[in-house]
Write a protein that holds these residues in place. Structure first.
Motif, PDB file in Angstrom:
ATOM      1  N   LEU A 387       6.341   0.630  -8.229  1.00 42.44           N
ATOM      2  CA  LEU A 387       6.185  -0.584  -9.033  1.00 42.44           C
ATOM      3  C   LEU A 387       6.771  -1.779  -8.276  1.00 42.44           C
ATOM      4  O   LEU A 387       6.139  -2.838  -8.167  1.00 42.44           O
ATOM      5  CB  LEU A 387       6.883  -0.397 -10.374  1.00 42.44           C
ATOM      6  N   ILE A 388       7.993  -1.603  -7.752  1.00 39.93           N
ATOM      7  CA  ILE A 388       8.628  -2.680  -6.994  1.00 39.93           C
ATOM      8  C   ILE A 388       7.855  -2.971  -5.712  1.00 39.93           C
ATOM      9  O   ILE A 388       7.668  -4.132  -5.317  1.00 39.93           O
ATOM     10  CB  ILE A 388      10.088  -2.319  -6.666  1.00 39.93           C
ATOM     11  N   VAL A 389       7.392  -1.897  -5.049  1.00 40.08           N
ATOM     12  CA  VAL A 389       6.594  -2.074  -3.836  1.00 40.08           C
ATOM     13  C   VAL A 389       5.356  -2.915  -4.118  1.00 40.08           C
ATOM     14  O   VAL A 389       4.999  -3.811  -3.349  1.00 40.08           O
ATOM     15  CB  VAL A 389       6.189  -0.708  -3.243  1.00 40.08           C
ATOM     16  N   ASN A 390       4.710  -2.649  -5.235  1.00 36.54           N
ATOM     17  CA  ASN A 390       3.484  -3.376  -5.533  1.00 36.54           C
ATOM     18  C   ASN A 390       3.746  -4.779  -6.043  1.00 36.54           C
ATOM     19  O   ASN A 390       2.999  -5.704  -5.728  1.00 36.54           O
ATOM     20  CB  ASN A 390       2.643  -2.582  -6.540  1.00 36.54           C
ATOM     21  N   LEU A 391       4.820  -4.938  -6.832  1.00 38.21           N
ATOM     22  CA  LEU A 391       5.142  -6.290  -7.288  1.00 38.21           C
ATOM     23  C   LEU A 391       5.534  -7.193  -6.124  1.00 38.21           C
ATOM     24  O   LEU A 391       5.057  -8.329  -6.000  1.00 38.21           O
ATOM     25  CB  LEU A 391       6.270  -6.241  -8.316  1.00 38.21           C
ATOM     26  N   LEU A 392       6.418  -6.669  -5.238  1.00 32.82           N
ATOM     27  CA  LEU A 392       6.868  -7.465  -4.108  1.00 32.82           C
ATOM     28  C   LEU A 392       5.868  -7.444  -2.958  1.00 32.82           C
ATOM     29  O   LEU A 392       5.623  -8.459  -2.316  1.00 32.82           O
ATOM     30  CB  LEU A 392       8.227  -6.962  -3.612  1.00 32.82           C
ATOM     31  N   GLY A 393       5.298  -6.243  -2.692  1.00 33.30           N
ATOM     32  CA  GLY A 393       4.394  -6.110  -1.557  1.00 33.30           C
ATOM     33  C   GLY A 393       2.997  -6.628  -1.837  1.00 33.30           C
ATOM     34  O   GLY A 393       2.568  -7.647  -1.285  1.00 33.30           O
ATOM     35  N   MET A 394       2.290  -5.940  -2.727  1.00 31.97           N
ATOM     36  CA  MET A 394       0.917  -6.342  -3.034  1.00 31.97           C
ATOM     37  C   MET A 394       0.882  -7.612  -3.869  1.00 31.97           C
ATOM     38  O   MET A 394       0.018  -8.468  -3.685  1.00 31.97           O
ATOM     39  CB  MET A 394       0.204  -5.217  -3.782  1.00 31.97           C
ATOM     40  N   GLY A 395       1.817  -7.730  -4.824  1.00 36.83           N
ATOM     41  CA  GLY A 395       1.793  -8.873  -5.725  1.00 36.83           C
ATOM     42  C   GLY A 395       2.267 -10.157  -5.085  1.00 36.83           C
ATOM     43  O   GLY A 395       1.603 -11.188  -5.170  1.00 36.83           O
ATOM     44  N   LEU A 396       3.433 -10.100  -4.384  1.00 36.64           N
ATOM     45  CA  LEU A 396       4.009 -11.315  -3.818  1.00 36.64           C
ATOM     46  C   LEU A 396       3.757 -11.478  -2.328  1.00 36.64           C
ATOM     47  O   LEU A 396       3.698 -12.602  -1.835  1.00 36.64           O
ATOM     48  CB  LEU A 396       5.519 -11.342  -4.079  1.00 36.64           C
ATOM     49  N   GLY A 397       3.618 -10.356  -1.600  1.00 36.01           N
ATOM     50  CA  GLY A 397       3.453 -10.439  -0.152  1.00 36.01           C
ATOM     51  C   GLY A 397       2.295 -11.329   0.248  1.00 36.01           C
ATOM     52  O   GLY A 397       2.450 -12.281   1.026  1.00 36.01           O
ATOM     53  N   ALA A 398       1.126 -11.042  -0.306  1.00 37.89           N
ATOM     54  CA  ALA A 398      -0.055 -11.850   0.018  1.00 37.89           C
ATOM     55  C   ALA A 398       0.064 -13.248  -0.555  1.00 37.89           C
ATOM     56  O   ALA A 398      -0.302 -14.237   0.091  1.00 37.89           O
ATOM     57  CB  ALA A 398      -1.310 -11.156  -0.512  1.00 37.89           C
ATOM     58  N   ALA A 399       0.583 -13.359  -1.780  1.00 38.90           N
ATOM     59  CA  ALA A 399       0.658 -14.661  -2.446  1.00 38.90           C
ATOM     60  C   ALA A 399       1.697 -15.571  -1.794  1.00 38.90           C
ATOM     61  O   ALA A 399       1.489 -16.782  -1.689  1.00 38.90           O
ATOM     62  CB  ALA A 399       0.975 -14.466  -3.927  1.00 38.90           C
ATOM     63  N   VAL A 400       2.836 -15.004  -1.344  1.00 41.45           N
ATOM     64  CA  VAL A 400       3.878 -15.819  -0.714  1.00 41.45           C
ATOM     65  C   VAL A 400       3.358 -16.437   0.579  1.00 41.45           C
ATOM     66  O   VAL A 400       3.528 -17.644   0.829  1.00 41.45           O
ATOM     67  CB  VAL A 400       5.139 -14.964  -0.440  1.00 41.45           C
TER      68      VAL A 400
END
Length: 450
Positions: A387-400
């Motif tokens: 969940l954290i991987v996807n929130l930070l990685g998939m969710g924020l990584g691309a968006a950041v």
């Protein structure tokens, strides 16, 4: 009382699946194939940013949401109930089977999308389906292999994602070029599809076969069951157990999330960076960068698992965490410098070096998490980590990275600097969290082993 509850849920001797010989590796191979195809379905979008932006009139930030946030939002919502189900069910393979079928249908739905909203919803569905795979896979592998041997099979499973990510670029680039030359795809009785829509339809097709493979997995006996928790442990019991060990679990899961933010965000935007900065075509990016991801990611991940087994046999109980710490130090410079190179050759070479070193920690980090987690909580803890991987990685990584480019620089050609800045900020944070967690990790491994 607790011991009786645990014993009551263990398989009878006649029902136990052997955890020696070749069969456990067959299970790992099946799960690996599933992970490959999940990566293909999740990552094929990265190569089609340009065509989708042209057809749907989208900006970089909207594409960042489609690549990351849309996928991760339902993955994150689904993760905890799925993890809890994994810890209780007696047929974990059936859960994966239905997950494969669902995410394949949602990938096909991406091919029918004609607007941002429709594509966003379809990507949400892909994330929901794929949320069933890894919590279940890590739970199964941890029951088929003991702690001293666990890192290598987990690493073998983990290479499914870089291999799938590389194949997504190779296959996606080939299909996109083929359908572009053909002017799209016409299916009689259904309609005309744009080249990028046709790619989604093609990569979704093998889902039925992959789902059928999952039914070959037999349920193993659960190992590493702690007497501190019953099989019917409540969420409150689980929360209390984790809270008492908040430093080690918080540091492990937090650093895993930041590693994902950097790795996933960079890999999602690197193809677009190569196209914008060096004028490469999608097919060229698919062949070159896809090969780098495939070869370096595979070798790096397997080397990390192999090294863990060697260090474990020499008596290093903290081998997994040490490997993650060293690989994080060594991969930093090449990952930061890769997007700043004056030509594509140097950029790809440095990215290859960073990927090779960085992927050594991929499977090992997840094995480290399994090593400090009792069986009754493995599905739930893995789900929280993912969940954290996807929130930070998939969710924020691309968006950041997209936000730095669009709102910080206001210039699409500055994507290279956004990627470098993200690495320079996150890597020191990762190192700090790992260093803080190391002593507690070592103590917790010894306590659970005893």
């Amino acid at each position: 009382m607790v011991t009786g509850s645990v014993a009551a849920t263990a398989p009878r001797a006649a029902d136990r699946t052997p955890t020696g010989g070749l069969y456990p590796w067959l299970v790992v191979a099946i799960l690996f194939v599933g992970y490959c195809f999940s990566a293909i379905d999740a990552r094929v979008l990265t190569l089609m940013v340009g065509p989708i932006q042209r057809d749907l009139g989208l900006g970089d930030f909207e594409m960042g949401l489609l690549q990351g946030f849309a996928f991760s939002i339902m993955y994150s919502i689904s993760a905890l109930p799925i993890g809890r189900f994994v810890d209780r069910t007696k047929r974990r393979s059936v859960l994966i089977m239905w997950g494969v079928i669902f995410w394949s249908l949602m990938t096909a739905s991406c091919g029918f999308a004609g607007s941002f909203v429709a594509l966003f919803i379809a990507r949400i569905g892909v994330g929901a389906g794929e949320a069933t795979l890894s919590p279940t896979a890590y739970s199964l592998i941890s029951d088929y292999f003991d702690r001293a041997r666990r890192a290598l099979p987990i690493s073998f499973y983990a290479i499914g994602y870089p291999i799938g990510g590389g194949l997504a670029l190779l296959i996606g680039g080939y299909l996109l070029g083929m359908f572009t030359r053909a002017g799209g795809l016409h299916i009689p009785g259904i309609g005309q599809f744009a080249p990028w829509q046709a790619v989604f339809l093609c990569v979704a097709a093998p889902g039925v076969l992959i789902a059928a493979l999952m039914l070959l997995i037999r349920e193993p006996e659960r190992r590493d069951v702690t007497a501190e928790l019953s099989r019917e442990a409540t969420l409150r019991d689980a929360g209390s157990y984790l809270w008492k060990r908040k430093l080690v679990f918080g540091s492990l899961i937090g650093s895993l999330g930041l590693i994902a933010l950097l790795a996933i965000g960079t890999s999602l935007w690197f193809p677009t960076f190569l196209i914008r900065t060096y004028g490469m075509t999608p097919a060229q990016v698919g062949a070159s960068y896809g090969t780098v991801m495939l070869v370096c990611g595979t070798i790096g991940t397997l080397c990390g698992g192999w090294l863990s087994v060697r260090l474990m046999r020499s008596g290093r109980s903290d081998a997994n965490m040490r490997i993650v710490l060293v690989s994080t130090v060594l991969k930093g410079l090449p990952l930061i410098l890769a997007p700043l190179m004056p030509n594509m050759t140097l950029s790809l070479v440095l990215m290859g070096i960073g990927t090779l070193i960085g992927q050594a920690s991929q499977g090992v980090m997840l094995a480290a998490l399994q090593d400090v987690t009792p069986n009754q909580l493995r599905g739930q803890v893995t789900a929280i980590a993912l969940l954290i991987v996807n929130l930070l990685g998939m969710g924020l990584g691309a968006a950041v990275i997209a936000a730095i480019t669009e709102f910080g620089f206001g210039d699409q050609s500055a994507l290279r600097y956004s990627i470098a800045i993200t690495g320079a900020v996150t890597l020191p944070l990762i190192l700090a969290m790992l260093a803080i967690a190391l002593p507690d990790y070592r103590r917790e491994v010894e306590r659970l082993s005893a």
